[in-house]
Design an enzyme around this catalytic site. Structure first.
Site, PDB file in Angstrom:
ATOM      1  N   ILE A  12      -0.589  -7.431  -7.681  1.00  6.11           N
ATOM      2  CA  ILE A  12      -0.144  -6.570  -6.766  1.00  6.11           C
ATOM      3  C   ILE A  12      -1.375  -5.479  -6.495  1.00  6.11           C
ATOM      4  O   ILE A  12      -2.193  -5.433  -7.192  1.00  6.11           O
ATOM      5  CB  ILE A  12       1.118  -5.709  -7.086  1.00  6.11           C
ATOM      6  CG1 ILE A  12       0.907  -4.946  -8.345  1.00  6.11           C
ATOM      7  CG2 ILE A  12       2.416  -6.601  -7.221  1.00  6.11           C
ATOM      8  CD1 ILE A  12       2.065  -4.068  -8.804  1.00  6.11           C
ATOM      9  N   ASP A  13      -1.102  -4.690  -5.216  1.00  4.04           N
ATOM     10  CA  ASP A  13      -2.326  -3.942  -4.931  1.00  4.04           C
ATOM     11  C   ASP A  13      -2.592  -2.939  -5.835  1.00  4.04           C
ATOM     12  O   ASP A  13      -1.898  -2.401  -6.441  1.00  4.04           O
ATOM     13  CB  ASP A  13      -2.109  -3.494  -3.584  1.00  4.04           C
ATOM     14  CG  ASP A  13      -1.975  -4.460  -2.418  1.00  4.04           C
ATOM     15  OD1 ASP A  13      -2.503  -5.472  -2.704  1.00  4.04           O
ATOM     16  OD2 ASP A  13      -1.531  -3.990  -1.355  1.00  4.04           O
ATOM     17  N   TYR A  14      -3.820  -2.428  -5.869  1.00  8.47           N
ATOM     18  CA  TYR A  14      -4.279  -1.349  -6.606  1.00  8.47           C
ATOM     19  C   TYR A  14      -3.482   0.015  -6.586  1.00  8.47           C
ATOM     20  O   TYR A  14      -3.216   0.650  -7.490  1.00  8.47           O
ATOM     21  CB  TYR A  14      -5.651  -0.950  -6.195  1.00  8.47           C
ATOM     22  CG  TYR A  14      -6.235   0.112  -6.770  1.00  8.47           C
ATOM     23  CD1 TYR A  14      -6.809   0.143  -8.135  1.00  8.47           C
ATOM     24  CD2 TYR A  14      -6.663   1.410  -6.116  1.00  8.47           C
ATOM     25  CE1 TYR A  14      -7.601   1.272  -8.522  1.00  8.47           C
ATOM     26  CE2 TYR A  14      -6.895   2.551  -6.672  1.00  8.47           C
ATOM     27  CZ  TYR A  14      -7.773   2.393  -7.946  1.00  8.47           C
ATOM     28  OH  TYR A  14      -8.040   3.629  -8.399  1.00  8.47           O
ATOM     29  N   THR A  62      -0.387   0.101  -5.413  1.00 12.64           N
ATOM     30  CA  THR A  62       1.237  -0.487  -5.641  1.00 12.64           C
ATOM     31  C   THR A  62       1.592  -0.216  -6.912  1.00 12.64           C
ATOM     32  O   THR A  62       1.015  -0.854  -8.027  1.00 12.64           O
ATOM     33  CB  THR A  62       1.436  -1.853  -4.810  1.00 12.64           C
ATOM     34  OG1 THR A  62       1.076  -1.642  -3.576  1.00 12.64           O
ATOM     35  CG2 THR A  62       2.966  -2.065  -5.082  1.00 12.64           C
TER      36      THR A  62
END
Length: 312
Positions: free
Chosen positions: A128-130, A132
């Site tokens: 998942i994104d940094y 998020t």
């Protein structure tokens, strides 16, 4: 001397990152120095940190014990763990992994620091994104890694997110279907009116859980798993995520002081059949993050929590 045989799951990885995962106490500078001094070899020959590994490669590491460098273990909490998998609840502002080869703290590194006392290691099954927060699944062995990544590819792992969107989302439930085009150079995606070269269909189901103070608490289920899918689709529909400086509106974010998208991967359900190899015992089980900070901050503790089982 330690010897490692590269497994299929590690094919294509950089040699320096491979060594860093197996010897987390070694700094990147130390590893590069050991490579120059030929203390780390690939198939008996001198190697570079940027070398891409192939399955079956023999890695020899002639580096003895060195003082351990401090490793963070505060970037996540354990939601579930057994002999094959670990589900981590990642905090925002933590990388899942570092593909650049720079010496950065990552979720994978922190989880392995936590597992080191038990003599175990884990690999990411997805990311998942940094910025998020939320649930990430890691596998402790190659068989579990291959089985889980295949289940994800077959869309047998259902992922549900919570987000705080700017404005009143209407209708209160529905499906967003768009074409997304990824611009790798700018590290962002664009929503197009119709198919274009390189675009992919993105589908997100959503429902509104609460509305308060000009914000909507929205539950989103990924039908497809595209880069920045929820962020781009919600913004295109007129409801950018609060704090999102890439797809959102800075003017809307400023009054709240939020500079990270308020998005959390808060529920995951294993929808693969029980006969799935290695991980079939998890079939039908659902796991949820124990809390989502922005939900409590902007919508209160009474805002609807995650449903335990089942689909929409």
């Amino acid at each position: 001397m330690e010897t490692y045989i590269v497994e299929a799951a590690d094919a294509g990885r950089r040699l320096d990152r491979y060594i860093a995962d197996r010897r987390p106490e070694l700094s990147r500078i130390f590893i590069l120095k050991a490579l120059r001094q030929k203390k780390i070899r690939r198939n008996g020959k001198r190697a570079e940190g940027s070398d891409r590994l192939e399955a079956g490669d023999r890695i020899e590491c002639r580096v003895g014990d060195v003082p351990a460098r401090p490793l963070r273990t505060d970037g996540f909490s354990v939601v579930y763990e057994d002999d094959h998998i670990l589900i981590a609840d990642k905090k925002p502002g933590v990388l899942c992994e570092d593909k650049t080869g720079r010496d950065k703290e990552t979720l994978e590194g922190e989880v392995n620091a936590y597992l080191a006392a038990k003599g175990e290691r884990a690999r990411l099954c997805h990311r998942i994104d940094y910025n998020t927060a939320g649930l990430v699944v890691l596998a402790k062995d190659e068989a579990a890694l291959l089985a889980m990544t295949e289940a994800i590819r077959l869309r047998q792992v259902e992922k549900c997110y919570l987000c705080a969107a700017v404005g009143r989302v209407a209708p209160v439930s529905g499906t967003l279907t768009d074409q997304l085009f990824k611009d790798a150079k700018r590290q962002r995606v664009y929503v197009t009116d119709g198919p274009v070269k390189g675009s992919k269909t993105a589908v997100t189901r959503y429902r509104v859980l609460a509305v308060r103070g000009g914000l909507s608490l929205v539950e989103c289920e990924l039908v497809t798993g595209r880069t920045h899918q929820i962020r781009a689709q919600m913004a295109h529909a007129g409801w950018p995520l609060l704090g999102d400086e890439k797809y959102g509106a800075k003017s809307a974010n400023k009054p709240y002081g939020e500079r990270r998208q308020l998005l959390a991967a808060y529920r995951i359900r294993f929808a693969f059949p029980p006969e799935t190899p290695v991980i079939g015992y998890l079939a039908g089980r659902t796991f949820a993050a124990p809390r989502v900070a922005f939900r409590e901050k902007y919508f209160g503790r009474k805002a609807e929590g995650p449903r335990k089982e089942g689909r929409w």
